[in-house]
Design a protein around this motif. Structure first.
Motif, PDB file in Angstrom:
ATOM      1  N   LYS A 118     -43.573  40.227  44.366  1.00  0.00           N
ATOM      2  CA  LYS A 118     -43.263  40.787  43.051  1.00  0.00           C
ATOM      3  C   LYS A 118     -41.945  41.541  43.166  1.00  0.00           C
ATOM      4  O   LYS A 118     -41.788  42.412  44.020  1.00  0.00           O
ATOM      5  CB  LYS A 118     -44.368  41.745  42.584  1.00  0.00           C
ATOM      6  CG  LYS A 118     -44.077  42.400  41.252  1.00  0.00           C
ATOM      7  CD  LYS A 118     -44.139  41.391  40.125  1.00  0.00           C
ATOM      8  CE  LYS A 118     -43.680  41.986  38.808  1.00  0.00           C
ATOM      9  NZ  LYS A 118     -43.734  41.020  37.716  1.00  0.00           N
ATOM     10  N   VAL A 119     -41.018  41.169  42.312  1.00  0.00           N
ATOM     11  CA  VAL A 119     -39.695  41.784  42.347  1.00  0.00           C
ATOM     12  C   VAL A 119     -39.433  42.452  41.005  1.00  0.00           C
ATOM     13  O   VAL A 119     -39.651  41.859  39.950  1.00  0.00           O
ATOM     14  CB  VAL A 119     -38.617  40.706  42.631  1.00  0.00           C
ATOM     15  CG1 VAL A 119     -37.240  41.329  42.681  1.00  0.00           C
ATOM     16  CG2 VAL A 119     -38.919  39.975  43.926  1.00  0.00           C
TER      17      VAL A 119
ATOM     18  N   GLU B  23     -49.355  42.858  35.630  1.00  0.00           N
ATOM     19  CA  GLU B  23     -48.095  42.330  36.140  1.00  0.00           C
ATOM     20  C   GLU B  23     -48.368  40.922  36.643  1.00  0.00           C
ATOM     21  O   GLU B  23     -49.420  40.672  37.226  1.00  0.00           O
ATOM     22  CB  GLU B  23     -47.564  43.153  37.326  1.00  0.00           C
ATOM     23  CG  GLU B  23     -47.473  44.648  37.117  1.00  0.00           C
ATOM     24  CD  GLU B  23     -46.294  45.070  36.257  1.00  0.00           C
ATOM     25  OE1 GLU B  23     -45.532  44.192  35.804  1.00  0.00           O
ATOM     26  OE2 GLU B  23     -46.164  46.280  36.029  1.00  0.00           O
TER      27      GLU B  23
ATOM     28  N   THR C 226     -44.109  37.433  40.927  1.00  0.00           N
ATOM     29  CA  THR C 226     -42.886  36.645  40.832  1.00  0.00           C
ATOM     30  C   THR C 226     -43.121  35.274  41.453  1.00  0.00           C
ATOM     31  O   THR C 226     -42.665  34.260  40.948  1.00  0.00           O
ATOM     32  CB  THR C 226     -41.740  37.372  41.558  1.00  0.00           C
ATOM     33  OG1 THR C 226     -41.672  38.707  41.057  1.00  0.00           O
ATOM     34  CG2 THR C 226     -40.418  36.688  41.339  1.00  0.00           C
ATOM     35  N   SER C 227     -43.855  35.264  42.578  1.00  0.00           N
ATOM     36  CA  SER C 227     -44.310  33.983  43.138  1.00  0.00           C
ATOM     37  C   SER C 227     -45.602  34.244  43.894  1.00  0.00           C
ATOM     38  O   SER C 227     -45.953  35.388  44.160  1.00  0.00           O
ATOM     39  CB  SER C 227     -43.245  33.372  44.038  1.00  0.00           C
ATOM     40  OG  SER C 227     -43.151  34.124  45.223  1.00  0.00           O
TER      41      SER C 227
END
Ligand SMILES: Nc1ncnc2c1ncn2[C@@H]1O[C@H](COP(=O)(O)OP(=O)(O)OP(=O)(O)O)[C@@H](O)[C@H]1O
Ligand SMILES: [Mg+2]
Lengths: 379, 283
Positions: A30-31, A72, A75-76
């Motif tokens: 997660k970014v 959330e 991100t990947s």
């Protein structure tokens, strides 16, 4: 001293549980902008376990929890609940409930309406009597029977905390997520609530995932702890395993307290490393996997593993008592050792000869069982 | 000085303000409303109910006010709510201030000038002309109650947006997450959490706008073209043109009583809706 028996009892504890996991993170990143809040998280959560994320502020504990709750999106990587990939499922579609740090109780509803909120969202609708019955049962579990009609802002912090818990458990979630649920309570209440939380978890058998930066809380409550650092899970294990077999200086330091002595590995044999300190001492300890001769390393000795004596013994080191704090059943000493600097020593009361404690300024001799010391990578 | 004396001293300015600004003018109006009109206008002391008996002569003004003021309030509220919601909940914080300023920009120009703009828009060469181009003929907008409604909604919208915006902006966003977490879809969350918690802002906005609308006279005069009179217009006429101060006072006093009753009933209703809630304060 050729062979030091090392307790291998925990060596398998990180292997996945035989039962299918209730939830899992697979290679999750997660970014946020240029902050990496979750860095390749891999974790399986076993049904019914009490798991904690432990780590300093900003290490990504809340982010991990919010990805499980659905607030959330990773991100990947994949988030799985009950074997299903839930990356694209909104929070309201997940069989997961969260207890927020600030409780987030609805101020315009009384206690019973707050607790029944999740039940009222069910489709097909639950009968009113059924909701009332479940709410009553939840209130019983958190020991707030009779508070149904109370306004939430009339309740004390501890009571609000219990309402928040009841509001989550009444839905019988597969996973109960708790984000520092006790941080806002004072010390005494926090201790009480910790015990209640543990009792509750045993009583209802729901899987708990707790976020905390309080190592004591994590150690006393959890079946398993994930120690986090800068978005990564750096070690997972049960409390005793983490305490006895930290894999790095960071974990040894974060879980409990320890004395660290820097040096260089001279040789490793049979899982025992010999460390040469800059001051020329040779110290032995159980070697961390992967350490080899020539590596920078540090020796970690827990304060309670160091013994103090009035007379020199073979292999003991001389020192001076620098400070002494009486803690009731224990006494904490700060011992100044010429070659090693100051060392923390925790001495139990009955361990002191003739019940005579050491006084500040007194010369002492210290030693420890090398099997109880660890040689760790210094990071 | 005892504590009691000190307390009295502290309330004195407020009490003085209350007497000078409220009690005094009200008493004057009350006394005048039982008087008579002098031969050259103004006021002659008397004690007669004649002025109150005359009130039906101004029935239309009361009727227009009592219909258009609540209607305007409700219309303004219905438009302001989504606007405030968008601003408070959906807008990136860095745009919020700019957009809020845009909401008040119209206030920088006098309502007189802005109303003239509406006279043009609603008048023959404005909207009706446009409608004619697409084949809709004979639409009359200007100098109708509808034109007045548009004018008052337009004029009072910012006053409605602000209190609603504040109540939505103050709303703890974690409550929305908690609601979603407990299984509520976004619209359910809106109905069960956002809307009830923004009621104080809506109540404040409605009260502000309604009270001011009850005394409005400029917009009806301009956009109603002398056909859609408010009580405010009647008062302008009675005090400034026909100089019938006694009758004017009776009309004014009646309006105040109506306002007082409406607002009291309204406050009671809102308070009942939120009985016992601490986080609610109206104005
Ligand atoms: N919504 C967000 N936008 C930008 N950055 C974020 C956001 N949420 C978290 N972060 C960043 O991600 C990192 C991890 O944050 P997180 O809240 O998960 O930490 P934490 O371990 O829960 O810390 P704490 O103990 O202080 O609550 C931090 O550097 C934080 O600044
Ligand atoms: Mg956090």
């Amino acid at each position: 001293m050729t062979h030091i028996p090392i307790d291998l009892q925990y060596a398998t504890s990180e292997q996945p549980d035989a039962r299918p996991p209730i939830a899992a993170l697979r290679n999750v990143f997660k970014v946020f902008g240029d902050v990496v809040a979750a860095d390749q998280l891999n974790l399986s959560i076993a049904p019914g376990e009490f798991l904690s994320f432990l780590g300093p502020s900003g290490c990504g504990k809340t982010t991990a929890l919010r990805m499980l709750a659905g607030f959330e999106a990773p991100t990947s990587g994949e988030v799985l609940i009950d074997g299903q990939v839930v990356n694209t499922i909104e929070p309201y579609g997940r069989p997961v409930n969260m207890v927020f740090q600030s409780y987030a109780l609805f101020p315009h509803m009384n206690v019973a309406d707050n607790i029944g909120y999740g039940l009222r969202q069910r489709r097909p609708r639950l009968a009113r009597a059924e909701i009332a019955r479940k709410v009553g049962r939840a209130l019983e579990i958190v020991r707030l029977t009779g508070f149904e009609k109370r306004r939430v802002w009339e309740m004390s912090g501890g009571q609000q905390q219990r309402v928040a818990l009841a509001r989550a458990i009444v839905n019988e979630p597969k996973l109960l997520l708790l984000d520092e649920p006790l941080a806002a309570l004072d010390r005494k209440l926090r201790k009480e609530m910790q015990i209640e939380l543990q009792d509750l978890q045993r009583q209802i058998g729901i899987t708990f995932v707790l976020v905390t930066h309080d190592q004591e809380e994590a150690l006393s409550l959890s079946d398993r702890i994930c120690v986090m650092r800068e978005g990564r899970i750096i070690q997972t294990g049960d409390p005793q395993n983490l305490y006895d077999h930290p894999k790095s200086r960071y974990v040894a330091d974060f879980v409990g307290t320890s004395n660290f002595i820097d040096g260089r590995v001279e040789h490793v044999a049979d899982g025992v490393a010999t460390l040469a300190t800059p001051s020329g001492l040779r110290l032995q300890g159980a070697a961390n996997a992967g350490l080899k001769a020539g590596d920078e390393a540090c020796l970690s000795v827990r304060p309670e593993q160091i013994h103090m004596h009035r007379d020199a013994a073979p292999g003991s080191l001389p020192g001076t008592v620098h400070n002494r704090i009486f803690l009731g059943e224990h006494t904490e000493y700060l011992v100044q050792q010429p070659a090693l600097g100051s060392l923390n020593v925790l001495a139990p009361r009955q361990g002191q000869p003739d019940d005579l404690s050491f006084q500040t300024g007194e010369p002492v001799h210290i030693n420890w069982n090398p099997a109880r010391a660890l040689v760790l990578s210094p990071d | 000085m005892t504590r009691r004396e000190r307390n009295w001293l502290l309330v004195t300015p407020a009490a003085a303000w209350f007497v000078v600004m409220l009690v005094l003018p009200l008493s004057v109006i009350f006394v005048f409303s039982f008087g008579e009109r002098g031969p050259a206008g103004g006021y002659v002391p008397a004690f007669t109910f004649e002025q109150y008996a005359n009130l039906p002569a101004r029935f239309t003004a009361f009727k227009n006010t009592m219909i258009l003021a609540p209607l305007g309030t409700i219309a303004a509220m219905l438009i302001a709510y989504p606007l405030a919601y968008q601003l408070a909940v959906r807008t990136d914080p860095k745009w919020k201030i700019i957009l809020l300023v845009l909401v008040i920009v119209p206030f920088w120009t006098s309502i007189l000038i802005r109303s003239y703009a509406w006279i043009f828009i609603l008048g023959g060469s404005g909207l009706p002309a446009l409608l004619e181009m697409v084949g809709i003929e004979g639409v009359r907008l200007i100098y109708t109650p509808f034109a007045v409604l548009i004018g008052i909604v337009y004029g009072y919208l910012p006053l409605m947006v602000f209190p609603i915006y504040v109540s939505l902006d103050r709303l703890d966003k974690r409550l929305l997450e908690a609601s979603a977490d407990l299984g509520a879809r976004p619209f359910s969350t809106f109905l069960q959490v956002t809307l009830p918690l923004s009621i104080p802002g809506v109540a404040t906005g409605c009260m502000l706008v309604f009270i001011l609308l009850m005394g409005e006279f400029l917009i009806p005069a301009l956009l109603g073209g002398g056909k859609v009179f408010f009580v405010g217009n009647a008062l302008v006429d009675l005090f400034l043109q026909s100089r019938n101060w006694a009758f004017g006072s009776a009309v004014a006093f009646t309006l105040i009583v109506i306002m007082l009753v409406t607002v009291t009933v309204y406050m009671r209703l809102i308070a009942r809706l939120h009985s016992g809630r601490q986080d609610i304060s109206i104005m």
